[in-house]
Design a protein around this motif. Structure first.
Motif, PDB file in Angstrom:
ATOM      1  N   UNK A 124       0.812  -1.221   0.000  1.00  6.58           N
ATOM      2  CA  UNK A 124       0.000   0.000   0.000  1.00  6.58           C
ATOM      3  C   UNK A 124       0.845   1.271   0.000  1.00  6.58           C
ATOM      4  N   UNK A 125       2.046   1.201   0.600  1.00  7.63           N
ATOM      5  CA  UNK A 125       2.915   2.373   0.707  1.00  7.63           C
ATOM      6  C   UNK A 125       4.315   2.025   0.184  1.00  7.63           C
ATOM      7  N   UNK A 126       4.439   1.884  -1.129  1.00  8.37           N
ATOM      8  CA  UNK A 126       5.718   1.445  -1.714  1.00  8.37           C
ATOM      9  C   UNK A 126       6.873   2.417  -1.506  1.00  8.37           C
ATOM     10  N   UNK A 127       6.588   3.684  -1.225  1.00 13.40           N
ATOM     11  CA  UNK A 127       7.665   4.664  -1.044  1.00 13.40           C
ATOM     12  C   UNK A 127       8.071   4.828   0.411  1.00 13.40           C
ATOM     13  N   UNK A 128       7.351   4.163   1.311  1.00 13.98           N
ATOM     14  CA  UNK A 128       7.618   4.348   2.733  1.00 13.98           C
ATOM     15  C   UNK A 128       8.825   3.536   3.196  1.00 13.98           C
ATOM     16  N   UNK A 129       9.490   4.043   4.216  1.00 17.97           N
ATOM     17  CA  UNK A 129      10.548   3.291   4.881  1.00 17.97           C
ATOM     18  C   UNK A 129       9.900   2.503   6.017  1.00 17.97           C
ATOM     19  N   UNK A 130      10.004   1.185   5.949  1.00 22.15           N
ATOM     20  CA  UNK A 130       9.250   0.310   6.843  1.00 22.15           C
ATOM     21  C   UNK A 130      10.172  -0.692   7.513  1.00 22.15           C
TER      22      UNK A 130
END
Length: 392
Positions: A86-92
């Motif tokens: 859902x959040x491909x650009x997030x740092x997870x």
């Protein structure tokens, strides 16, 4: 460089490599996936599945807008893959145990502050680290009993929308033990508040779009604020009124407290002319498309309040419920009902021209949502202050 040499001479690199090897840390930096960022903040999401996703959706854009180096920390592997998509650009990062959280923090010594969106038990894995600042940002504002509990004292700061939440805690009569309540407004309601400038009756060519937002049934009887027991009756009665369209959006937890409500959506789907909104639809777009609201005691009351339209609030007379009391009673800005006859009588009176709580809603907007800080983006500014890079 051997592992022992790396540990002795560059412990930060050692722990980062360890995290890569066990798959705990996934950095979404397409041009250089193994380059690590000196994060200053963690957004901790202790929930699982769709709940975790909804909390991230609530806050992600504001953390990005603040332009801080933040990491989303998840506590469940299946949730990790859901959020990753859902959040491909997030740092997870995903750390399922306290030990893994400890390893993560050792590898990221630049972290200064942790933000929490809900009070989950796994928050403790981070709260035990006293060198960090811990800030609760929540996911709504309501008079539910959970809004004023002693467990807030585990945090350094509790960021609240407005004075109403501070008064709830004050009226609960317990020592804060150093907890600071900071007013930051409600950034998620900024766009909704711009609708307030146009009278609710004139927004849809004098048509009435009613949005019904029942809360779920809760875990404890004293915190069961839900109208689900009567939702079919209420809906059918309102649909009999002229010039009113009715939409319902159920709470994602519906049926978790009482299994008999697990299939309530099927009963609602059988009602002619009723629009049942999918659970995964963003609530804000439906609030924008509505100018009348039926609510239970929950955070959606303040969200509906943002657009300054009449709110019909269900408060049961046959239940002993517990709430957190602010200094402004619901009856000052919501039309209170407990039966279908009371509901229909109030709706008929209001759409007939007697919106006698209009001034009360304006006062409640400022008291609960905090108009000034909401429109001035105080939340984003506070994020920048707490997690700015030059503090490191």
């Amino acid at each position: 460089m051997s592992k022992l040499t790396k540990l002795l001479h560059n412990p930060k690199l050692y722990f980062k490599d360890a995290l890569i090897n066990i798959g705990l840390l996934k950095i979404k930096k397409p041009d250089s996936p193994n380059v690590f960022i000196d994060y200053t903040a963690i957004l901790h999401i202790g929930e699982k599945g769709s709940n975790a996703l909804s909390y991230i959706k609530l806050w992600f854009d504001y953390f990005v807008e603040a332009d801080i180096l933040f990491l989303i920390l998840l506590r469940d592997k299946d949730t990790y893959f859901l959020v990753k998509e859902a959040f491909p650009t997030a740092n997870i990062a995903c750390a399922t145990t306290t030990k893994e959280v400890n390893t993560l923090l050792q590898a990221l010594p630049t972290i200064q502050v942790c933000f929490y969106s809900s009070n989950t038990g796994n928050n403790f894995s981070l709260l035990r680290h006293t060198h960090l600042k811990h800030i609760f940002i929540g996911h709504g504002d309501s008079d539910k009993a959970s809004s004023a509990r002693k467990f807030f004292r585990a945090y350094d700061e509790n960021w609240v929308s407005g004075q109403a939440h501070i008064d709830r805690i004050k009226n609960a009569n317990f020592a804060l033990n150093g907890l600071k309540n900071i007013k930051v407004g409600r950034p998620t309601l900024t766009q909704l508040m711009h609708l307030s400038s146009k009278d609710w009756k004139d927004r849809f060519n004098e048509a009435f779009n009613l949005l019904y937002l029942p809360t779920w049934e809760g875990v404890y009887k004293q915190q069961d604020y839900s109208s689900l027991e009567h939702i079919v009756e209420f809906s059918k009665k309102v649909l009999q009124l002229e010039n009113i369209k009715v939409s319902i959006k159920l709470h994602p937890h519906t049926g978790k407290g009482n299994k008999k409500f697990l299939k309530i959506n099927q009963k609602l789907e059988d009602i002619d002319d009723l629009n049942l909104i999918p659970l995964n639809n963003p609530l804000s777009q439906h609030i924008v498309a509505s100018n009348l609201f039926i609510c239970d005691i929950s955070a959606v009351v303040s969200e509906c309040l943002a657009v300054d339209s009449p709110i019909f609030l269900y408060i049961p007379k046959d239940k002993e419920i517990v709430t957190a009391k602010s200094n402004m009673d619901y009856s000052e800005y919501c039309y209170i009902f407990s039966s279908s006859d009371e509901l229909i009588g109030l709706i008929t009176r209001v759409i007939g021209g007697d919106d006698y709580l209009a001034n009360g809603r304006k006062m409640a907007q400022d008291y609960i949502i905090n108009t000034e800080d909401t429109l001035n983006q105080t939340f984003v500014k506070r994020l920048q202050q707490e997690a700015k890079v030059d503090n490191v």
